[in-house]
Structure formats: C-alpha cells, structure tokens
Motif scaffolding. Structure first.
Motif, PDB file in Angstrom:
ATOM      1  N   TYR A  90       0.827  -1.187   0.000  1.00 39.24           N
ATOM      2  CA  TYR A  90       0.000   0.000   0.000  1.00 39.24           C
ATOM      3  C   TYR A  90       0.872   1.251   0.000  1.00 39.24           C
ATOM      4  O   TYR A  90       1.896   1.304   0.678  1.00 39.24           O
ATOM      5  CB  TYR A  90      -0.889  -0.031   1.252  1.00 39.24           C
ATOM      6  N   TRP A  91       0.454   2.261  -0.779  1.00 46.61           N
ATOM      7  CA  TRP A  91       1.228   3.487  -0.880  1.00 46.61           C
ATOM      8  C   TRP A  91       0.279   4.673  -0.954  1.00 46.61           C
ATOM      9  O   TRP A  91      -0.686   4.653  -1.718  1.00 46.61           O
ATOM     10  CB  TRP A  91       2.103   3.432  -2.131  1.00 46.61           C
ATOM     11  N   GLN A 102       9.013   5.404  -3.690  1.00 44.27           N
ATOM     12  CA  GLN A 102       9.101   6.030  -5.011  1.00 44.27           C
ATOM     13  C   GLN A 102      10.510   5.957  -5.607  1.00 44.27           C
ATOM     14  O   GLN A 102      10.687   6.206  -6.790  1.00 44.27           O
ATOM     15  CB  GLN A 102       8.671   7.492  -4.927  1.00 44.27           C
ATOM     16  N   ALA A 103      11.494   5.618  -4.803  1.00 43.63           N
ATOM     17  CA  ALA A 103      12.876   5.587  -5.284  1.00 43.63           C
ATOM     18  C   ALA A 103      13.186   4.332  -6.099  1.00 43.63           C
ATOM     19  O   ALA A 103      14.248   4.247  -6.704  1.00 43.63           O
ATOM     20  CB  ALA A 103      13.834   5.676  -4.095  1.00 43.63           C
ATOM     21  N   PHE A 104      12.269   3.392  -6.132  1.00 39.15           N
ATOM     22  CA  PHE A 104      12.529   2.127  -6.815  1.00 39.15           C
ATOM     23  C   PHE A 104      11.888   2.122  -8.191  1.00 39.15           C
ATOM     24  O   PHE A 104      10.777   2.597  -8.373  1.00 39.15           O
ATOM     25  CB  PHE A 104      12.030   0.957  -5.957  1.00 39.15           C
ATOM     26  N   GLU A 108       5.297   0.439 -10.779  1.00 36.98           N
ATOM     27  CA  GLU A 108       3.948   0.453 -11.349  1.00 36.98           C
ATOM     28  C   GLU A 108       2.938   0.575 -10.216  1.00 36.98           C
ATOM     29  O   GLU A 108       3.210   0.152  -9.087  1.00 36.98           O
ATOM     30  CB  GLU A 108       3.663  -0.841 -12.120  1.00 36.98           C
ATOM     31  N   ILE A 109       1.782   1.148 -10.541  1.00 34.10           N
ATOM     32  CA  ILE A 109       0.700   1.213  -9.571  1.00 34.10           C
ATOM     33  C   ILE A 109      -0.539   0.561 -10.173  1.00 34.10           C
ATOM     34  O   ILE A 109      -0.722   0.542 -11.387  1.00 34.10           O
ATOM     35  CB  ILE A 109       0.390   2.659  -9.119  1.00 34.10           C
ATOM     36  N   LEU A 110      -1.362   0.024  -9.301  1.00 28.11           N
ATOM     37  CA  LEU A 110      -2.613  -0.579  -9.719  1.00 28.11           C
ATOM     38  C   LEU A 110      -3.676   0.500  -9.612  1.00 28.11           C
ATOM     39  O   LEU A 110      -3.940   1.019  -8.533  1.00 28.11           O
ATOM     40  CB  LEU A 110      -2.951  -1.773  -8.826  1.00 28.11           C
TER      41      LEU A 110
END
Length: 120
Positions: A90-91, A102-104, A108-110
C-alpha cells in the motif's frame, strides 16, 4: 461529512501479529543485537508482496532509512527465490513516511483494475 474509521477486531489484530496463515512471513531487521524493524510479507506465485513494515522509534534510526533497507532485503530474497516481482504494498503519495517507495524503478501502480507505470 463524517469520516469512517476502520478499527480491527481483537481477532484480526491477533491474527495479523501472530501471522497464523501459512503464506505470511516476517523479516526481522537488527542493528547489532537490537531488533529495530520488522517487515511482514507474503509469497505469491510471481513475487513477494510487502504487507506492513514497522520500526523502533528513534531519531538515529530515522536516518538509516529502514524502509529502503527492508525493500532491498525483499528484492534480494525475491532474487534468491527466482521470483520476478516485488510488490511494495500500500502506498499513499501524500504520506511522507511512504515516499521511500518512489525511489525504486521500474515502479507500477494498480489503478483499480490495471497496472500502469508510475512516471516521476
């Protein structure tokens, strides 16, 4: 407008902390002999999935970026298991404590139904 609260039941809390399910694992993080953080994660068919990471409260530890360290350790574990993905969990974009995710890249986000690249 009223706000909703989500308070887990005593059983949900106990189950989360004891991780009775066979698919859930804990990764402990130590500094010398002191436990400083724990990451709970699941192993899925195509990767590991971070559930929750928590840390000891300390100004000195804040500077150690334990969230980033947890992700790096989970990436290494994913590689050891020949799993192609690590789901960072979760973000909340506005949450300062979650910004380390966010540094990686690639990231991708769902968006509800589809995975899409997160471009920064």
């Amino acid at each position: 407008m009223p706000t909703a609260t989500c308070t887990p039941s005593r059983e949900q809390y106990r189950t989360f902390l004891t991780l009775d399910e066979p698919y859930a694992h804990l990764m402990e993080m130590y500094l010398d002999d002191e436990l400083v953080g724990v990451a709970a994660f699941d192993q899925l068919e195509h990767g590991l999935s971070a559930i929750y990471t928590f840390f000891a409260v300390s100004e000195a530890l804040d500077k150690r970026s334990l969230g980033t360290f947890a992700i790096l350790q989970l990436i290494e574990l994913s590689r050891e298991k020949a799993l192609p993905h690590l789901y960072l969990g979760y973000w909340i974009e506005e949450c300062r404590k979650m910004r380390y995710k966010q540094a990686f890249a690639p990231l991708e986000i769902l968006d509800g139904r589809h995975w899409r690249p997160l471009i920064r």
